[in-house]
Write an enzyme that holds these catalytic residues in place. Structure first.
Site, PDB file in Angstrom:
ATOM      1  N   GLY A   1       0.880  -1.102   0.088  1.00 50.12           N
ATOM      2  CA  GLY A   1      -0.013   0.105   0.122  1.00 50.12           C
ATOM      3  C   GLY A   1       0.723   1.352  -0.060  1.00 50.12           C
ATOM      4  O   GLY A   1       2.049   1.354   0.308  1.00 50.12           O
ATOM      5  N   SER A   2       0.093   2.399  -0.233  1.00 43.62           N
ATOM      6  CA  SER A   2       0.810   3.687  -0.517  1.00 43.62           C
ATOM      7  C   SER A   2       1.478   4.309   1.122  1.00 43.62           C
ATOM      8  O   SER A   2       2.639   4.942   1.002  1.00 43.62           O
ATOM      9  CB  SER A   2      -0.132   4.774  -0.886  1.00 43.62           C
ATOM     10  OG  SER A   2      -1.372   4.800  -0.300  1.00 43.62           O
TER      11      SER A   2
ATOM     12  N   ASP B   1       1.621  -2.476   8.545  1.00 40.44           N
ATOM     13  CA  ASP B   1       0.660  -2.860   7.447  1.00 40.44           C
ATOM     14  C   ASP B   1      -0.511  -2.248   7.461  1.00 40.44           C
ATOM     15  O   ASP B   1      -0.878  -1.217   8.363  1.00 40.44           O
ATOM     16  CB  ASP B   1       0.116  -4.482   7.582  1.00 40.44           C
ATOM     17  CG  ASP B   1      -0.068  -5.025   6.205  1.00 40.44           C
ATOM     18  OD1 ASP B   1      -0.345  -4.393   5.245  1.00 40.44           O
ATOM     19  OD2 ASP B   1       0.087  -6.525   6.112  1.00 40.44           O
TER      20      ASP B   1
ATOM     21  N   ASP C   1      -8.407  -2.810   5.846  1.00 39.69           N
ATOM     22  CA  ASP C   1      -9.700  -2.030   5.225  1.00 39.69           C
ATOM     23  C   ASP C   1     -10.638  -1.526   6.535  1.00 39.69           C
ATOM     24  O   ASP C   1     -11.292  -0.651   6.547  1.00 39.69           O
ATOM     25  CB  ASP C   1     -10.638  -3.011   4.549  1.00 39.69           C
ATOM     26  CG  ASP C   1      -9.899  -3.415   3.128  1.00 39.69           C
ATOM     27  OD1 ASP C   1      -9.717  -2.500   2.472  1.00 39.69           O
ATOM     28  OD2 ASP C   1      -9.516  -4.842   2.812  1.00 39.69           O
TER      29      ASP C   1
ATOM     30  N   GLU D   1       0.778 -12.292   5.083  1.00 40.79           N
ATOM     31  CA  GLU D   1       0.778 -11.134   5.944  1.00 40.79           C
ATOM     32  C   GLU D   1       0.676 -11.429   7.312  1.00 40.79           C
ATOM     33  O   GLU D   1       1.130 -11.156   8.681  1.00 40.79           O
ATOM     34  CB  GLU D   1      -0.527  -9.983   5.633  1.00 40.79           C
ATOM     35  CG  GLU D   1      -0.481  -9.466   4.427  1.00 40.79           C
ATOM     36  CD  GLU D   1      -1.562  -8.369   4.009  1.00 40.79           C
ATOM     37  OE1 GLU D   1      -1.359  -7.641   3.454  1.00 40.79           O
ATOM     38  OE2 GLU D   1      -2.655  -8.953   4.186  1.00 40.79           O
TER      39      GLU D   1
ATOM     40  N   LYS E   1     -10.996   4.338   8.647  1.00 32.58           N
ATOM     41  CA  LYS E   1     -11.018   2.742   8.749  1.00 32.58           C
ATOM     42  C   LYS E   1     -11.130   2.321  10.125  1.00 32.58           C
ATOM     43  O   LYS E   1     -11.313   1.041  10.288  1.00 32.58           O
ATOM     44  CB  LYS E   1      -9.506   2.383   8.420  1.00 32.58           C
ATOM     45  CG  LYS E   1      -8.941   2.905   6.982  1.00 32.58           C
ATOM     46  CD  LYS E   1      -9.516   1.996   5.905  1.00 32.58           C
ATOM     47  CE  LYS E   1      -8.957   2.479   4.479  1.00 32.58           C
ATOM     48  NZ  LYS E   1      -7.657   2.096   4.294  1.00 32.58           N
TER      49      LYS E   1
END
Length: 229
Positions: free
Chosen positions: A29-30, A81, A84, A103, A121
Site C-alpha cells: 500500500g501507499s 501494514d 480495510d 501477512e 478505517k
C-alpha cells in the site's frame, strides 16, 4: 490537508517504532511506500525487511533496503501494514490484496504488529461491510463453500478481470470472498472458518494486531488493546 498528507504523517509517526539493526516487516500500500521513503532518508536506521508484497519488495530493493526471504527468518522486531477496517479491540479485516496468508505469518512472527490507517478505517466494532477472504485448496472448493454457507456466509470465488478464470494467490491457491451479516461473535467466526479443512488462512485478524496508528487532520492517535491515546 490532503489524503496523501495524512498517509505521510502516519508513515512518519511509524519511524519511532523501528530500532536500528533490526528486521522489520512491511506490508503493501501507499502508506507503506511512504514509510520506505522515510526509512531510506533516515541515516540512523539500518534495517532488513521481510514482506508479503511483491510491489513492496521491488520498492525496497529500488530504495537500497535489504530484503530477506521470509523462510530464512524466525522473528521480526516490528511489522507494519494497512487494513480495510479495524475496531477498538484491535480486530482487523483485510480484503483487497489477497496476500493475507503471508501477512498473517509475518504478523505472527513480529514482536509488534502495527497497523497504519486513517480515521475512516476505525470503527467501534467490525462492521463486515468488506468480505472475509479465504485462501483455500482448490480440491476443497465445494466443501468450503458449503460449510461457509452453513455459517451464514455468502461465498464468491474471486475472478480476475485481466485473465480468464479464477484469481490465484501467490501460493497457488484459490481465493473466496465471503460476505457475512450480523456477526455477533468475531472470535467464534474466525475459529469456525479456520477449523474447516481446506481453509489455509482467513483475512480476519483477531489476535495479531498490537497497536494501531490512526492519522487524521487532527494528528496521530494510538490505539492499543482497549485504550486510545
Amino acid at each position: 490537508m490532503t489524503n496523501e498528507d495524512i498517509k505521510k504523517s502516519c508513515a512518519k509517526a511509524a519511524i519511532k517504532y523501528i530500532k536500528n539493526n533490526s528486521i522489520i516487516g512491511l506490508g503493501g500500500g501507499s502508506t507503506i511506500a511512504y514509510l520506505i521513503d522515510y526509512i531510506k532518508e533516515n541515516n540512523n536506521l539500518n534495517v532488513k525487511v521481510v514482506t508479503p508484497s511483491f510491489k513492496t519488495r521491488l520498492l525496497c530493493i529500488k530504495s537500497g533496503l535489504s530484503v530477506l526471504h521470509t523462510c530464512a527468518v524466525d522473528k521480526v522486531a516490528v511489522a507494519f501494514d494497512g487494513c480495510d477496517e479495524v475496531d477498538e479491540n484491535l480486530n482487523a479485516l483485510k480484503s483487497g490484496g489477497g496476500i493475507h496468508t503471508m501477512e498473517k505469518l509475518i504478523a505472527s512472527m513480529a514482536n509488534e504488529y502495527i497497523l497504519l490507517v486513517d480515521d475512516t478505517k476505525v470503527v467501534t466494532k467490525l462492521t463486515f461491510k468488506h468480505p472475509v477472504v479465504l485462501e483455500v485448496l482448490a480440491d476443497s472448493l465445494k466443501y468450503v463453500q458449503r460449510l461457509v454457507s452453513e455459517l451464514g456466509g455468502k461465498p464468491t470465488i474471486r475472478n480476475s478481470t485481466a485473465k480468464d478464470g479464477f484469481t490465484i494467490s501467490d501460493n497457488g491457491n484459490l481465493l473466496i470472498d465471503v460476505m457475512f451479516y450480523n456477526v455477533l461473535d468475531i472470535y467464534k467466526l474466525q475459529n469456525s472458518l479456520k477449523n474447516i479443512s481446506g481453509v489455509i488462512e482467513t483475512s480476519l485478524f483477531t489476535k495479531e494486531v498490537t497497536k494501531v496508528l490512526v492519522a487524521s487532520e487532527n494528528g496521530i492517535r494510538v490505539i492499543t488493546k482497549g485504550k486510545i491515546i
